[in-house]
Each structure stands twice: as C-alpha cells, then as structure tokens.
Scaffold this active site. Structure first.
Site, PDB file in Angstrom:
ATOM      1  CE  LYS A  10      35.573 -22.287 -51.702  1.00  0.00           C
ATOM      2  NZ  LYS A  10      36.432 -22.675 -52.660  1.00  0.00           N
ATOM      3  N   GLY A 143      36.203 -28.543 -53.855  1.00  0.00           N
ATOM      4  CA  GLY A 143      35.468 -27.282 -53.913  1.00  0.00           C
ATOM      5  C   GLY A 143      35.350 -26.548 -52.598  1.00  0.00           C
ATOM      6  N   GLY A 145      37.899 -25.457 -50.880  1.00  0.00           N
ATOM      7  CA  GLY A 145      39.055 -24.588 -50.681  1.00  0.00           C
ATOM      8  C   GLY A 145      40.192 -25.190 -49.871  1.00  0.00           C
ATOM      9  CB  SER A 147      44.261 -25.319 -52.985  1.00  0.00           C
ATOM     10  OG  SER A 147      43.230 -24.452 -53.402  1.00  0.00           O
ATOM     11  CG  ASP A 202      38.811 -20.417 -52.991  1.00  0.00           C
ATOM     12  OD1 ASP A 202      37.762 -19.779 -53.142  1.00  0.00           O
ATOM     13  OD2 ASP A 202      39.010 -21.546 -53.488  1.00  0.00           O
TER      14      ASP A 202
END
Ligand SMILES: Nc1ncnc2c1ncn2[C@@H]1O[C@H](COP(=O)(O)OP(=O)(O)O)[C@@H](O)[C@H]1O
Ligand SMILES: C[C@@](O)(CCOP(=O)(O)O)CC(=O)O
Ligand SMILES: [Mg+2]
Length: 379
Positions: A10, A143, A145, A147, A202
């Site tokens: 994202k 940054g 996303g 994870s 996220d």
C-alpha cells in the site's frame, strides 16, 4: 493439498503515524504483492512428514520445526474462530523457537516476521505439518506495507485451507465478506507483533484493496473521481516501523498538547484529501492537483515535526522540487519510500529528468498502479 494467496502492499497518501493516535488517514493498495503457497501433506503421509517448514524464496532462506517441538514450546491457547492477541508469555516462547533457527545476523530483522508466522500458523491451523512458501514483490521495511501484506496473505491462505467449497482452476478470487473480516482481524494481531502498536490501516487496505479513508478502525471505501499518479522513490535507507511508531508515542507523552494539535491538523488534511479525490464538482483536475500538492507539503511538514523524516527523504523532496514536483514520505518514514505526485500536465521528459537525478543518488524509482484488488486466493 495446495492453496495460494496473495495480498498487496500500500501507499499512505496522508495521515501515517497520526492515524495511530486516532486521526484520519487515506491509503490505497498498489499492484505489488506478497504471495503465499500453503502445502499440506495428504493425511496418509502426515505421519511421515511431521514438520512445519517456512521457505522465504527471495531470500533463499528456510526455517523448519518438528511438530513435536512446536507442541512442547507453544502453550496451546488458540481458538480458530476468534482472533486474539498473542500474550507476552507466548511471544517469549515463540522467540525461543525463532532463536533456534540461527537466522543470519544481517537478516535478524526477519525475527519479528518469523515469530508472527509461527503465531498465526499455530493459532489458525494448530500443530499440523505443512510447507509454507513465501515470495514478495515488496521491498522489506520501506513503508510499502510488506509486514501487512505478509500477515494478510498468510492468514488468507490459512483460512482458505479450511474452506470446504474449493472451486479449482478459476484463477485468483476474492474471499467472502465474513472471511475477509476474519482474516483482517488475524492480520491485525500479526501486525501487533511486528509494529507494536499498529493502527490497522495497512492490514485493512491490504485485505480490502481499493482506496480507503480510515479512522480508529472505521473504514470508508473511496471512489476516486480523478486520475492519481505517484512516483515512488525507495531511498533504500533501512528503518523499522516499530521503533518509529514508539518514537512518536514518546514525543506525544512529552508534549501532549503540541502533538494533539499536530494530529488534529493531519486529520483535517486527510479529510480534505479524501473529499478532493471523491469530488464530482466542476473543479478542474489541475486545480485538484494543486490542492493535493499543497496538502502533501503540509503533511510532510507535520511528519517532520513528529520526528520521522530523514536526510534521504529531504534529498528526494529537494530534488523533485527542482522539477516543480511535490513529495512526501509514505509509511513510517525514517528512510524508506517517498511519494511524488505526477500531475497530468507534467511531461514525461520532466519525470525522466527527476528520476535520473534521483537514481544518481542511488535511490530506486518506480510507479505502481493505485487502488487495485485486495487479498485473493487460488486453489
Ligand atoms: N515476506 C516476508 N517474510 C517474512 N517477514 C516479513 C515479510 N515481509 C515483511 N516481513 C516482516 O515485516 C518487517 C517489515 O515491516 P515494517 O517495519 O512494518 O516495514 P514495512 O511494513 O513498511 O515493509 C520485516 O522486518 C519482517 O520482520
Ligand atoms: C506509521 C504507520 O502509520 C504506517 C506504517 O507503515 P509501514 O509499516 O511503514 O509500511 C503505522 C500504522 O498505522 O500502523
Ligand atoms: Mg509495516
């Protein structure tokens, strides 16, 4: 039996960090995915194959535990129908299993991801043997996303493996609303292990896709009424979301009133941005883009005041500004990725020049399609 799942990364257009403190944020899925293949041995073969194996294909890494070892170390306190948080004690037990794998020192940042894998897997599927293969198109810890895409793709595959009606050979398909809601809750619990205190934006945008406005768990799907093109620049400066999020919380404890005003300002920016993107009135695209540029500039200033910018981010902002382009960090900051708005009137030559200069600093530039599908499965 084999099940595949994929979940997108994202970009956050406005509101990162402040969203953890209750402000509104706007995020969109991008067409870069994390893929999970879940292979379950046939019942008859299960006794001979009593291991849970995780293969991270892009990194050429494999981790493996015997089911007996998992049962010995992880207290069985899970329940497949109601997602729950991983207790501190369980996390400590899981950390022992992760340590036993001797992760190479330079890849030690993977530990939280592997703990999350063990927690989600054993919570949803119990102690059953399997091989889980993961690949990703997303840069780790920058940054975009990775994870959340990891947690969403993994839980999608785990939940899909227990769906009885498996329509084979139909390609990628979405999950039904009930399963989407369930996997999003599990993925949020996974994000807690990686982020400490995630807002949930996220995993939500990775699960549902599209473009969303998000505030304290409340989701509004946005219908964009204008073209939105962003250049993504990866500064390749490594950072960790958990540390950056806790840094902002510490600053908030020290200066509650000042930070409250910062978060309120971000809330207004995100709401205004969402309104512009959705607006159907007669305002020209150029005028809308001018407003978005200004909102990005203000948001970046506020992220600076939260202490999450970085000199590499400043370099991207300065470089793009030379070409009259506006940028802001996206995600947790501290390095990682920066977004640059590419207005419709900007020529390809200008963009090429900006990209050339950015890449001369060792940064990596790319574009991605914004607002696509969320989590999908394939049998
Ligand atoms: N494909 C993956 N396999 C294992 N762990 C992953 C994967 N993708 C992400 N992670 C975990 O997520 C962490 C990065 O998350 P984070 O710091 O939130 O940055 P971001 O979400 O912006 O990429 C990694 O250090 C790792 O622990
Ligand atoms: C900083 C934050 O707003 C976004 C973090 O995104 P990422 O992990 O850097 O991709 C944290 C959150 O909302 O959970
Ligand atoms: Mg993350």
């Amino acid at each position: 039996m084999e099940v595949k799942a994929r979940a997108p990364g994202k970009i956050i257009l406005a509101g990162e960090h402040a969203v953890v403190h209750g402000s509104t944020a706007v995020a969109a899925a991008i067409d870069l995915y994390t893929y999970v293949t879940l292979r379950l041995p046939l019942q008859s073969a299960a006794e001979n194959n009593d291991r849970l194996t995780l293969q991270l294909k892009d990194l050429s890494l494999e981790f493996s535990w015997s089911v007996a070892r998992l049962k010995e170390v992880i207290p069985f306190d899970s329940n497949t129908s109601t997602p729950a948080s991983c207790s501190g004690d369980t996390l400590k037990s899981i950390a022992v299993l992760v340590e036993e794998q001797n992760i190479p020192e330079e890849k030690i940042w993977l530990s939280s991801g592997i703990s999350t894998f063990l927690w989600l897997y054993t919570s949803i599927r119990g102690f059953s043997p399997a091989t889980v293969i993961i690949t990703t198109e997303l840069p780790y810890g920058s940054g975009l996303g990775s994870s959340a895409a990891f947690c969403v793709a993994l839980t999608s595959a785990l939940i899909a493996s227990s769906i009885s009606d498996k329509t084979r050979g139909e390609g990628w398909c979405s999950l039904d609303e009930t399963n989407l809601e369930l996997l999003n809750k599990w993925a949020f619990e996974g994000e807690k292990i990686i982020h400490g205190k995630p807002s949930g934006i996220d995993n939500t945008v990775s699960a549902y896709g599209n473009m969303i406005k998000f505030c304290s768990g409340e989701i509004t799907r946005l219908q964009s009424n204008m073209p939105l093109r962003m250049l993504i620049t990866n500064t390749k400066v490594g950072r960790n979301t958990k540390a950056l999020v806790s840094g902002v919380s510490e600053r908030t404890v020290r200066h509650p009133d000042a930070m409250k005003s910062v978060f309120n300002a971000v809330d207004s920016i995100s709401k205004e941005l969402a309104a512009i993107i959705q607006s159907k009135d007669e305002v020209s695209v150029t005028e809308k883009e001018e407003s978005i540029k200004e909102l990005m500039e203000i948001n970046q200033g506020l992220l600076q005041s939260m202490g999450v910018s970085h000199s590499s981010i400043d370099t991207v902002i300065r470089t793009t500004l030379k070409h009259k382009l506006t940028s802001k960090l996206t995600g947790a900051g501290g390095g990682g990725c920066v977004l640059t708005l590419l207005p419709t009137v900007v020529s390809g030559t200008v963009v090429d020049k900006a990209v050339e200069e950015l890449e001369s600093y060792g940064f990596q530039c790319f574009t991605a399609s914004i607002g696509g599908n969320g989590a999908e499965i394939c049998f």
